[in-house]
Design a protein around this motif. Structure first.
Motif, PDB file in Angstrom:
ATOM      1  N   THR A 101     -25.506  21.429 -29.888  1.00 45.28           N
ATOM      2  CA  THR A 101     -24.214  21.908 -29.144  1.00 45.28           C
ATOM      3  C   THR A 101     -24.411  21.665 -27.498  1.00 45.28           C
ATOM      4  OG1 THR A 101     -23.587  23.310 -30.699  1.00 45.28           O
ATOM      5  CG2 THR A 101     -22.435  23.390 -28.817  1.00 45.28           C
ATOM      6  N   ALA A 102     -24.055  20.591 -26.965  1.00 46.48           N
ATOM      7  CA  ALA A 102     -24.392  20.482 -25.731  1.00 46.48           C
ATOM      8  C   ALA A 102     -23.329  21.189 -24.536  1.00 46.48           C
ATOM      9  CB  ALA A 102     -24.128  19.045 -25.216  1.00 46.48           C
ATOM     10  N   VAL A 103     -23.901  22.076 -23.579  1.00 49.81           N
ATOM     11  CA  VAL A 103     -22.742  22.524 -22.736  1.00 49.81           C
ATOM     12  C   VAL A 103     -23.234  22.216 -21.376  1.00 49.81           C
ATOM     13  CG1 VAL A 103     -21.971  24.512 -24.347  1.00 49.81           C
ATOM     14  CG2 VAL A 103     -24.059  24.876 -22.708  1.00 49.81           C
ATOM     15  N   GLU A 104     -22.511  22.342 -20.293  1.00 47.81           N
ATOM     16  CA  GLU A 104     -22.851  22.087 -19.100  1.00 47.81           C
ATOM     17  C   GLU A 104     -22.884  23.577 -18.487  1.00 47.81           C
ATOM     18  OE1 GLU A 104     -20.292  19.465 -17.205  1.00 47.81           O
ATOM     19  OE2 GLU A 104     -21.148  17.750 -18.289  1.00 47.81           O
ATOM     20  N   ILE A 105     -23.752  24.163 -17.667  1.00 45.05           N
ATOM     21  CA  ILE A 105     -23.926  25.472 -17.221  1.00 45.05           C
ATOM     22  C   ILE A 105     -24.421  25.613 -15.729  1.00 45.05           C
ATOM     23  CG2 ILE A 105     -24.698  27.851 -17.230  1.00 45.05           C
ATOM     24  CD1 ILE A 105     -25.091  27.198 -20.373  1.00 45.05           C
ATOM     25  N   SER A 106     -23.579  25.993 -15.031  1.00 47.81           N
ATOM     26  CA  SER A 106     -23.992  25.956 -13.478  1.00 47.81           C
ATOM     27  C   SER A 106     -23.812  27.063 -12.689  1.00 47.81           C
ATOM     28  CB  SER A 106     -23.724  24.576 -12.541  1.00 47.81           C
ATOM     29  OG  SER A 106     -23.941  24.739 -11.382  1.00 47.81           O
ATOM     30  N   LEU A 107     -24.878  28.048 -12.273  1.00 40.42           N
ATOM     31  CA  LEU A 107     -24.339  28.892 -11.420  1.00 40.42           C
ATOM     32  C   LEU A 107     -24.132  28.739  -9.999  1.00 40.42           C
ATOM     33  CD1 LEU A 107     -23.650  32.062 -11.565  1.00 40.42           C
ATOM     34  CD2 LEU A 107     -25.972  32.646 -11.044  1.00 40.42           C
ATOM     35  N   ASP A 108     -23.251  28.693  -9.360  1.00 40.77           N
ATOM     36  CA  ASP A 108     -23.146  28.112  -8.006  1.00 40.77           C
ATOM     37  C   ASP A 108     -22.825  28.988  -7.025  1.00 40.77           C
ATOM     38  OD1 ASP A 108     -23.434  25.557  -9.253  1.00 40.77           O
ATOM     39  OD2 ASP A 108     -21.372  25.248  -9.533  1.00 40.77           O
ATOM     40  N   VAL A 109     -23.301  28.665  -5.802  1.00 35.20           N
ATOM     41  CA  VAL A 109     -23.062  29.341  -4.507  1.00 35.20           C
ATOM     42  C   VAL A 109     -22.743  28.385  -3.204  1.00 35.20           C
ATOM     43  CG1 VAL A 109     -24.401  31.501  -5.066  1.00 35.20           C
ATOM     44  CG2 VAL A 109     -25.712  29.587  -3.832  1.00 35.20           C
TER      45      VAL A 109
END
Length: 671
Positions: A109-117
């Motif tokens: 199961t592919a997901v995109e995850i990005s914690l951004d500032v």
């Protein structure tokens, strides 16, 4: 691309979540049955495979390849999955090229995850900046910035600094925090047992809190309305008793907004850097803790407290009203009105007889790409004015900070007449675009000298952007650097001049008077017992006291020239005499100390010296005008004799100025 080790199981289906941008590494020999000699790989179109030692595959491989001890399968995907477990990969193992033993199967199961500032410091939270996990100074630097939430949005009768409350009670408080956005893309829900967790270290938890916005949905207009109606709907996620917390996965292409709150300024035990991590946790089996399979990190630096020098534009002037300074207030009001500024008077109900506005507080500010506001630094002197900065200044977008010390540690040198800052300078090729802080301490060889308390010095050094300079001021009875130095704006050279009190300059003025037949002209006309120029020049003991004072000032002159990169042409000596108090062996100004002035742009409020008069004009005033007016400065002499000078202070000691912040942004410094 980050790499993650993954284990397949022969004869079983392994299910995992793949984060786009990762690379899964599978050691095929470790999951193969003992008799395996060959293998082949087959996968769906959206899965990319590579074999190490390097052999390229397309969508699949049907020809068995030799299986070695270190054969590694690299797996990656380019796009997020629409539904869970939709992508497949299988590895077939062989005892010989024709004898199949069995399979190991992987569902992805592919997901995109990005914690951004806001890592590029433009006021906007960009997507997956490659530099978000580090911090670098300079105009080409990177890294997010965090303000200490040290103002007060409170409307209650009991006021408190916002970071003392672990709830958000007013939406306006969000402006003092930095946005952090969790961006995800993938199926509507994660496979069972998978979760996202935000976490920090115990050390960072003392310096930061994180809230999140419950609001989700496509309409920003609706969100705006919701924010105005439901101010308290920002649950706290991380704090010092909660180092990790699950955060929701919203499904689809979504954003979850967090608000990061700074709690502490940089200090001796805190370098200002804060790390916040987001991990994807994978379940093992019931009753066993989940393990992280992906972690994204962002870094913030807490904005420093920045002082403002005399060369910045004034905004508001502060003075105290006490029982005996009516005439002083009248003169100050006229000067402030002429300068087209605001005057704020602290009345006796608040100052309780404490007239020394400069000594209680120092004005500065904090700055980030999205917000800035003034912050008052409260001195640990804690005399009758101690409630003023907290009760009268602290408020919305006006911050407060202090450092506490025991009464035994605090001396006169902890009053903030002993805390100044230079204009911007360049020293031996090193640029200080925000100037350098100046404090007074004891002479290095003094056994029982007074010093500014360590907690305040540690705080000032930790801000980094205005590297402090220590001068020798303990030779003064009060012990403040503003008694012998100040800065004024200038149109040329370094755009300022350093003014120093100078007994030598004063003696030169008096000798010229005597030489021109005015030796009988007297000091202090109408103010106290008068003394003639001849009496001053003939007093050898008094002359010796001023030789001592001049040597102390010259020591500081040399330090300032070295540390600020000054030439003699950048310095102006103002004629000021001192006298030494025998029981203390420390000096005070003999007549009102003209260096101790207030600087309001081109308008200067200077203590009136009551010097000898020739043809109805004070020769000391005339000398100062001749030195400063060519710089385009306007000199106004203010009578502070009874209300301040005789109490061992002057105009600067009894006033304070909040100024505009620097146009230069502190994070662009080269450190």
């Amino acid at each position: 691309m980050s790499s993650r080790s993954l284990r397949l199981e022969f004869g079983h289906v392994v299910r995992t979540v793949y984060v786009v941008g990762q690379e899964l590494r599978v050691n095929l020999n470790s999951c193969a049955p003992v008799q395996s000699k060959f293998f082949s790989v087959k996968c769906t179109d959206n899965v990319q495979c590579q074999i190490l030692p390097k052999v390229q595959y397309g969508a699949s491989s049907v020809n068995p390849l030799p299986l070695g001890k270190n054969t590694v399968l690299l797996i990656s995907m380019n796009t997020a999955s629409a539904v869970a477990n939709e992508s497949k990969l299988s590895v077939k193992f062989y005892a010989s090229k024709t004898e199949v033993i069995g399979n190991a199967v992987l569902h992805l199961t592919a997901v995109e995850i990005s914690l951004d500032v806001d890592a590029d410091r433009d006021g906007k939270v960009e997507r997956n900046n490659p530099n978000k996990a580090s911090w670098k100074w300079g105009p080409n630097g990177h890294g997010a910035i965090l303000l200490v939430n040290c103002d007060s949005e409170s409307t209650y009768s009991y006021k408190q600094v916002d970071h003392e409350d672990n709830e958000i009670t007013k939406v306006s408080d969000l402006n003092d925090m930095s946005k952090m956005i969790l961006r995800t893309n993938g199926p509507k829900t994660l496979p069972d047992g998978y979760k996202l967790c935000l976490h920090i270290t115990q050390a960072d938890a003392e310096c930061v809190r994180v809230f999140r916005n419950k609001v989700s949905g496509p309409s920003s207009a609706l969100k705006s309305i919701y924010l105005k109606l439901f101010e308290k709907d920002y649950p706290i996620v991380l704090h010092k008793r909660k180092l990790g917390n699950e955060v929701p996965y919203l499904g689809g292409n979504a954003e979850l907004v967090f608000y990061v709150e700074g709690l502490r300024f940089p200090d001796k035990d805190f370098d200002g850097l804060i790390n916040i991590n987001l991990s994807l946790l994978e379940p093992i089996t019931e009753g066993i803790p989940e393990t992280p399979i992906f972690t994204d990190k962002v870094v913030f630096r807490v904005a420093p407290w920045i002082m403002t020098p005399n060369t910045l534009n004034p905004v508001v002037v502060f003075v105290c009203s006490v029982s005996d300074n009516h005439e002083f207030l009248k003169s100050m009001k006229e000067l402030v009105e002429r300068s087209r500024l605001k005057l704020k008077v602290c009345y006796q109900y608040m100052n309780r007889g404490d007239r020394w506005m400069q000594d209680e507080i120092e004005f500065g500010y904090i700055d980030s790409p999205h917000h800035k506001f003034p912050v008052v630094l409260d001195s640990p002197r804690d005399r009758e004015l101690q409630d003023f900065p907290y009760e009268e200044l602290l408020g919305p977008d006006f911050g407060y900070v202090t450092r506490h010390a025991s009464k035994e540690e605090v001396s006169s040198l902890d009053s903030f007449g002993n805390l100044e800052v230079s204009p911007p300078v360049t020293v031996n090729g090193k640029n200080y675009p925000l100037g350098r802080i100046i404090i007074g301490v004891a002479f290095p060889t003094a056994e029982n000298g007074r010093n500014m308390t360590k907690v305040v010095q540690d705080f000032l050094w930790a801000q980094k952007v205005q590297e402090p300079i220590a001068l020798y001021s303990d030779w003064l009875a009060v012990g403040h650097v503003d008694e012998f130095m100040t800065f004024v704006p200038a149109p040329d050279r370094k755009k300022f001049r350093l003014l120093l009190a100078s007994p030598d300059a004063a003696y030169k003025v008096f000798r010229n008077l005597q030489a021109n037949g005015h030796g009988t002209a007297k000091m202090f006309p109408g103010k106290r017992e008068e003394v003639s120029v001849d009496e001053i020049l003939n007093n050898e003991g008094f002359r010796g006291e001023n030789v001592f004072v001049q040597s102390c000032i010259d020591w500081n002159r040399d330090v300032l020239k070295k540390e600020l990169g000054l030439d003699e042409e950048d310095i102006i000596d103002l004629p000021v005499l001192f006298k030494v108090i025998p029981e203390e062996a420390r000096a005070v100004a003999f007549y009102p100390d003209m260096v101790n002035m207030i600087v309001l742009g081109k308008n200067l409020g200077i203590p009136k010296p009551f010097g000898p008069e020739v043809n109805g004009s004070c020769v000391l005033e005339a000398e100062v005008r001749s030195l400063l007016e060519p710089l385009g400065l306007n000199c106004t002499f203010i009578d502070d004799f009874a209300s301040y000078h005789q109490k061992l202070g002057e105009v600067h000691c009894g006033s304070n100025v909040r100024r505009e912040p620097f146009a230069f942004r502190w994070w662009n410094m080269e450190l």
